[in-house]
Design a protein around this motif. Structure first.
Motif, PDB file in Angstrom:
ATOM      1  N   SER A  97       0.930  -1.031  -0.018  1.00 11.00           N
ATOM      2  CA  SER A  97       0.128  -0.006   0.127  1.00 11.00           C
ATOM      3  C   SER A  97       0.836   1.131   0.017  1.00 11.00           C
ATOM      4  CB  SER A  97      -0.816  -0.039   1.205  1.00 11.00           C
ATOM      5  OG  SER A  97      -1.848  -1.191   1.286  1.00 11.00           O
ATOM      6  N   ILE A  98       0.464   2.172  -0.667  1.00 10.00           N
ATOM      7  CA  ILE A  98       1.319   3.656  -0.654  1.00 10.00           C
ATOM      8  C   ILE A  98       0.655   4.558   0.263  1.00 10.00           C
ATOM      9  CG2 ILE A  98       2.190   5.157  -2.179  1.00 10.00           C
ATOM     10  CD1 ILE A  98       1.512   3.329  -4.688  1.00 10.00           C
ATOM     11  N   ILE A  99       1.377   4.967   1.044  1.00 13.04           N
ATOM     12  CA  ILE A  99       1.012   5.946   2.137  1.00 13.04           C
ATOM     13  C   ILE A  99       2.226   7.246   2.009  1.00 13.04           C
ATOM     14  CG2 ILE A  99       0.621   6.461   4.754  1.00 13.04           C
ATOM     15  CD1 ILE A  99       0.900   2.999   3.730  1.00 13.04           C
ATOM     16  N   ILE A 100       1.462   8.317   1.898  1.00  9.75           N
ATOM     17  CA  ILE A 100       2.355   9.750   1.610  1.00  9.75           C
ATOM     18  C   ILE A 100       2.015  10.729   2.498  1.00  9.75           C
ATOM     19  CG2 ILE A 100       3.245  11.174  -0.127  1.00  9.75           C
ATOM     20  CD1 ILE A 100       2.554   9.446  -2.309  1.00  9.75           C
ATOM     21  N   ASN A 101       2.958  11.426   3.096  1.00  9.64           N
ATOM     22  CA  ASN A 101       2.510  12.481   3.893  1.00  9.64           C
ATOM     23  C   ASN A 101       2.948  13.880   2.661  1.00  9.64           C
ATOM     24  OD1 ASN A 101       2.977  14.858   5.721  1.00  9.64           O
ATOM     25  ND2 ASN A 101       2.876  13.542   7.467  1.00  9.64           N
TER      26      ASN A 101
END
Length: 396
Positions: free
Chosen positions: A367-371
């Motif tokens: 899964s791709i999680i970005i801030n």
């Protein structure tokens, strides 16, 4: 080294957002979870009692509290409930349970089983204390040798390592160990269980993460901070996977050793800050590893030198850190699938399958999680295609 250097390397990706989106989809689809064919011909998952018509006594062992353990135990419990081993288990009732013992209390007090016992005297938590760990292992051995325990659920690397010393007659299911091959829990891991130890592990998951980060950032040097004092602490860093990636892609690794196993948590946290203060000006990117000195509590502090030098950061085990300022993670845990796989193995073992005959092959989804706020702070313009393909975006 400023992220501005990366922009030049990513300009094609930025201009071709649609292509990036396709690339992300391809990368994240390459490694789907799957259940491989194994050597056990008995696929019965239905609940059974022991040969003498008594119930199975299940022990649960952990090194200490960790959110991963309780989440895995909840998913596992939902799985064995689906197969009929326990009745009355409702997933919605356990959403807010944060501790392993909270989940076990729910099972024993709110659920019913004609097949399983999760007795309080068969729970062992060392609270990350070495002395208590030794005492718990002694008690666990004593109870297992006395025939009081039929199967052990070991949560984490500490527990999995300790349970290696149990009698080979006691099957052990190890959940939540980040690297069972390097710690010797499953030393000959090749898709098959080792002796009486069963654990699921994707041997290429971290290597594939490094490839993904490199695909988007094209860094030439990468920094890593970890405790090198024991095989267990070293396993949390996945340094062997990083070195394999480094050899294949020509990326230089800059290492800094931290103090993870210290009774004073502030010393561990300070060592992490010192590590990133040292690494940030020397590298194009940094990895955030699992260790006692890294948590949401001190994330803002240890990220200061990283952000000051405008360096992208990647959380390779704990995606929750992205919420608190780490730039990105591909490591979202797949608890539901893991729990079901462990429930299947549990059911088959109690139905008579040998542990060594049950396949442990497993491929984790990414899964791709970005801030996005962090991206703005370090001057990195996230390609639109990457934003579109992301599963979770934090903006504050």
């Amino acid at each position: 080294m400023a992220v501005a250097n990366f922009r030049k390397k990513l300009i094609i990706a930025v201009l071709a957002a649609a292509l990036i989106s396709v690339a992300v989809i391809i990368f994240t689809a390459i490694f789907p979870s799957f259940c491989a064919v194994d050597n056990c011909t008995d696929n019965n998952l239905s609940p059974v009692k022991k040969n003498d018509n008594s119930v199975w006594n299940i022990a649960v062992v952990q090194g200490g509290h960790h959110q991963t353990y309780s989440e895995l135990l909840k998913s596992f419990s939902a799985g064995i409930a689906e197969y009929g081993w326990i009745e009355g288990y409702l997933t919605e009732d356990t959403v807010n349970l944060t501790g392993t013992y909270d989940v076990l209390d729910y099972i024993t007090e709110e659920c019913r089983s004609d097949y399983l016992n999760f007795r309080e005297e068969h729970r062992f938590s060392s609270e990350w204390n070495k002395t208590l760990r030794s005492e718990n292992l002694k008690a666990l051995k004593s109870k297992s040798e006395a025939g009081e325990i039929d199967l052990v659920i070991a949560l984490g690397t500490w527990a999995g390592t300790d349970c290696k010393s149990l009698s080979a007659d006691i099957p052990v299911i190890v959940m939540g160990s980040v690297n069972p091959a390097d710690t010797g829990i499953a030393p000959d891991f090749a898709g098959d269980s080792s002796g009486n130890i069963y654990t699921l592990y994707d041997p290429d998951f971290y290597y594939d993460q490094f490839r993904l980060y490199h695909y988007f950032f094209r860094f030439e040097t990468i920094g890593i901070a970890y405790d090198n004092s024991t095989p267990e602490s070293r396993s949390y860093s996945h340094i062997d996977d990083l070195r394999r990636f480094s050899d294949d892609y020509g990326v230089e690794i800059v290492e800094y050793y931290t103090v993870d196993d210290h009774p004073d948590i502030e010393i561990s946290r300070r060592s992490v800050y010192d590590a990133y203060e040292y690494l940030a000006p020397l590298t194009d990117a940094v990895i955030i590893t699992t260790q006692n000195g890294v948590s949401s509590i001190n994330a803002e502090e240890f990220l200061k030198p990283i952000k000051k030098h405008r360096v992208p950061s990647f959380a390779i085990d704990d995606p929750e850190l992205v919420r608190y300022g780490v730039l990105m993670s591909f490591a979202e845990p797949d608890y539901d699938n893991l729990g079901k796989r462990y429930a299947e193995a549990f059911s088959r073992i109690l139905n008579g399958c040998n542990v060594s005959d049950i396949s442990t092959e497993y491929r984790r989804d990414s899964s791709i999680i970005i801030n996005l706020k962090t991206a703005e702070e370090i001057g990195f313009e996230v390609p639109p295609g990457l934003v579109k393909a992301s599963d979770t975006l934090y903006t504050g």
